[in-house]
Design an enzyme around this catalytic site. Structure first.
Site: not given
Length: 84
Positions: A33, A36-38
């Site tokens: 989410r 995690a992507h950041k």
């Protein structure tokens, strides 16, 4: 007709797909989410090694729900990245 694809996905698999195709995926799918992507983005920007090899992998943008007592994980379904 359902197209069967074993992950990690290959370029020729992607090129063979058309809008509306039914696909059966076999293999491991990475979930994540916003946080995690950041984290992945920040690691890439710094030139650091990623905790997982994402080449050919699918990342399922998933919103988990708490697990019921006695279960390791709760239900998980697709979620939007749109946050206000």
């Amino acid at each position: 007709m359902t197209k069967k694809i074993t992950l990690p996905i290959k370029d020729e698999d992607i090129k063979s797909l058309k809008a509306g195709d039914s696909v059966l995926l076999t293999g491991t799918i990475i979930t994540g989410r916003d946080a995690a992507h950041k984290r992945l983005f920040e690691l890439i920007e710094k030139g650091d090694e990623l905790p997982v090899d994402v080449k050919g992998e699918l990342i399922y943008y998933v919103g988990p729900a708490p697990a019921k007592p006695g279960y390791a994980v709760g239900p998980a379904g697709p979620t939007s990245s749109y946050r206000t």
